[in-house]
Design a protein around this motif. Sequence first.
Motif, PDB file in Angstrom:
ATOM      1  N   THR A  18       0.825  -1.208   0.000  1.00 27.62           N
ATOM      2  CA  THR A  18       0.000   0.000   0.000  1.00 27.62           C
ATOM      3  C   THR A  18       0.863   1.263   0.000  1.00 27.62           C
ATOM      4  O   THR A  18       0.337   2.362   0.109  1.00 27.62           O
ATOM      5  N   ILE A  19       2.184   1.112  -0.146  1.00 26.19           N
ATOM      6  CA  ILE A  19       3.095   2.256  -0.100  1.00 26.19           C
ATOM      7  C   ILE A  19       3.373   2.750  -1.516  1.00 26.19           C
ATOM      8  O   ILE A  19       3.694   1.963  -2.403  1.00 26.19           O
ATOM      9  N   ARG A  20       3.237   4.065  -1.686  1.00 26.61           N
ATOM     10  CA  ARG A  20       3.407   4.685  -3.003  1.00 26.61           C
ATOM     11  C   ARG A  20       4.460   5.786  -2.950  1.00 26.61           C
ATOM     12  O   ARG A  20       4.614   6.482  -1.954  1.00 26.61           O
ATOM     13  N   PHE A  21       5.139   5.963  -4.058  1.00 22.37           N
ATOM     14  CA  PHE A  21       6.143   7.005  -4.244  1.00 22.37           C
ATOM     15  C   PHE A  21       5.442   8.350  -4.402  1.00 22.37           C
ATOM     16  O   PHE A  21       4.456   8.452  -5.129  1.00 22.37           O
ATOM     17  N   LYS A  22       5.971   9.393  -3.729  1.00 20.66           N
ATOM     18  CA  LYS A  22       5.435  10.752  -3.880  1.00 20.66           C
ATOM     19  C   LYS A  22       6.420  11.654  -4.621  1.00 20.66           C
ATOM     20  O   LYS A  22       6.067  12.299  -5.596  1.00 20.66           O
ATOM     21  N   THR A  23       7.659  11.749  -4.129  1.00 21.79           N
ATOM     22  CA  THR A  23       8.688  12.577  -4.758  1.00 21.79           C
ATOM     23  C   THR A  23      10.054  12.136  -4.229  1.00 21.79           C
ATOM     24  O   THR A  23      10.137  11.275  -3.355  1.00 21.79           O
ATOM     25  N   SER A  24      11.100  12.741  -4.771  1.00 22.53           N
ATOM     26  CA  SER A  24      12.458  12.395  -4.316  1.00 22.53           C
ATOM     27  C   SER A  24      13.358  13.622  -4.372  1.00 22.53           C
ATOM     28  O   SER A  24      13.007  14.645  -4.956  1.00 22.53           O
ATOM     29  N   ARG A  25      14.534  13.465  -3.770  1.00 21.56           N
ATOM     30  CA  ARG A  25      15.577  14.492  -3.819  1.00 21.56           C
ATOM     31  C   ARG A  25      16.906  13.759  -3.678  1.00 21.56           C
ATOM     32  O   ARG A  25      16.951  12.635  -3.158  1.00 21.56           O
ATOM     33  N   SER A  26      17.990  14.385  -4.153  1.00 21.13           N
ATOM     34  CA  SER A  26      19.277  13.692  -4.079  1.00 21.13           C
ATOM     35  C   SER A  26      20.440  14.661  -4.151  1.00 21.13           C
ATOM     36  O   SER A  26      20.320  15.773  -4.660  1.00 21.13           O
ATOM     37  N   ALA A  27      21.571  14.190  -3.650  1.00 21.31           N
ATOM     38  CA  ALA A  27      22.855  14.877  -3.796  1.00 21.31           C
ATOM     39  C   ALA A  27      23.911  13.784  -3.913  1.00 21.31           C
ATOM     40  O   ALA A  27      23.927  12.841  -3.128  1.00 21.31           O
ATOM     41  N   GLU A  28      24.767  13.922  -4.919  1.00 20.77           N
ATOM     42  CA  GLU A  28      25.763  12.888  -5.190  1.00 20.77           C
ATOM     43  C   GLU A  28      27.062  13.548  -5.617  1.00 20.77           C
ATOM     44  O   GLU A  28      27.058  14.514  -6.371  1.00 20.77           O
ATOM     45  N   ASP A  49       1.727   5.778   2.642  1.00 13.15           N
ATOM     46  CA  ASP A  49       0.967   4.548   2.821  1.00 13.15           C
ATOM     47  C   ASP A  49      -0.491   4.910   2.550  1.00 13.15           C
ATOM     48  O   ASP A  49      -1.118   5.615   3.348  1.00 13.15           O
ATOM     49  N   ILE A  50      -1.020   4.477   1.426  1.00 17.32           N
ATOM     50  CA  ILE A  50      -2.376   4.871   1.042  1.00 17.32           C
ATOM     51  C   ILE A  50      -3.434   4.212   1.917  1.00 17.32           C
ATOM     52  O   ILE A  50      -4.581   4.650   1.939  1.00 17.32           O
ATOM     53  N   TYR A  51      -3.062   3.193   2.680  1.00 13.18           N
ATOM     54  CA  TYR A  51      -3.999   2.543   3.598  1.00 13.18           C
ATOM     55  C   TYR A  51      -4.185   3.371   4.866  1.00 13.18           C
ATOM     56  O   TYR A  51      -5.303   3.576   5.321  1.00 13.18           O
ATOM     57  N   THR A  52      -3.066   3.882   5.419  1.00 11.56           N
ATOM     58  CA  THR A  52      -3.144   4.656   6.669  1.00 11.56           C
ATOM     59  C   THR A  52      -3.172   6.163   6.427  1.00 11.56           C
ATOM     60  O   THR A  52      -3.517   6.922   7.326  1.00 11.56           O
ATOM     61  N   GLY A  53      -2.767   6.609   5.239  1.00 10.78           N
ATOM     62  CA  GLY A  53      -2.683   8.029   4.944  1.00 10.78           C
ATOM     63  C   GLY A  53      -1.406   8.684   5.454  1.00 10.78           C
ATOM     64  O   GLY A  53      -1.196   9.882   5.268  1.00 10.78           O
ATOM     65  N   LYS A  54      -0.524   7.931   6.082  1.00  9.55           N
ATOM     66  CA  LYS A  54       0.729   8.476   6.612  1.00  9.55           C
ATOM     67  C   LYS A  54       1.746   8.660   5.491  1.00  9.55           C
ATOM     68  O   LYS A  54       1.823   7.860   4.560  1.00  9.55           O
ATOM     69  N   THR A  55       2.524   9.746   5.603  1.00  9.29           N
ATOM     70  CA  THR A  55       3.639   9.980   4.693  1.00  9.29           C
ATOM     71  C   THR A  55       4.922  10.099   5.511  1.00  9.29           C
ATOM     72  O   THR A  55       4.881  10.443   6.691  1.00  9.29           O
ATOM     73  N   LEU A 102       5.717   1.811   6.622  1.00 13.45           N
ATOM     74  CA  LEU A 102       6.823   2.737   6.382  1.00 13.45           C
ATOM     75  C   LEU A 102       7.988   2.469   7.324  1.00 13.45           C
ATOM     76  O   LEU A 102       9.152   2.567   6.931  1.00 13.45           O
ATOM     77  N   SER A 103       7.697   2.093   8.562  1.00 15.09           N
ATOM     78  CA  SER A 103       8.764   1.839   9.539  1.00 15.09           C
ATOM     79  C   SER A 103       9.597   0.604   9.179  1.00 15.09           C
ATOM     80  O   SER A 103      10.718   0.453   9.662  1.00 15.09           O
ATOM     81  N   ASP A 104       9.084  -0.270   8.329  1.00 10.20           N
ATOM     82  CA  ASP A 104       9.822  -1.464   7.898  1.00 10.20           C
ATOM     83  C   ASP A 104      10.972  -1.131   6.955  1.00 10.20           C
ATOM     84  O   ASP A 104      11.813  -1.985   6.678  1.00 10.20           O
TER      85      ASP A 104
END
Length: 168
Positions: A18-28, A49-55, A102-104
């Motif tokens: 139920t976990i979905r990607f929203k956005t990203s950021r990076s530095a390399e 997490d679209i099941y719990t609504g938590k981001t 998400l905590s996993d």
Amino acid sequence: MMDIKAVFNVLADLRPSTIRFKTSRSAEATGSDGAPTLGACIDGVKLEDIYTGKTAWLNFYGVGSGVSFGFGNLGISGSTQDMPSFGSNVLKGTTNWGDLELSDLTGGGIIYSFGLMPVGGSLIFFNTIGASPFIPPVIFKAALWAEGLVLGTPGGSLMTYIGLWKTE
């Protein structure tokens, strides 16, 4: 690269979460005096997490090696969360048989990263065991594909980063 995301979504549908990607950021930053190239990265992905609504933002701190070409012996690239980025659905890994939370996703990880300015992509593994620079892990909690617009020095790279995922 959108084709890679579509293929990964098909794989993720075999072990969906139920976990979905929203956005990203990076530095390399990478550097070499010939081959191989050594590097360090700080990458972040915002997941929901679209099941719990938590981001949550998960940040990856890693070091690695690979190959690169371009502007001299140094490479710097980065992206902000406001730049266009796309990610696949999150695939439940081989060590997850229940609900994925998400905590996993915190703990050891590996990222296979490639870039050819101005785009970059990453095959991301969360909570891995027995990661290898050349062969993706068999034992992992979850995985996803992310890609997006990147700004940096002219050139390209193919890198493997081993590091740690932490929740922001």
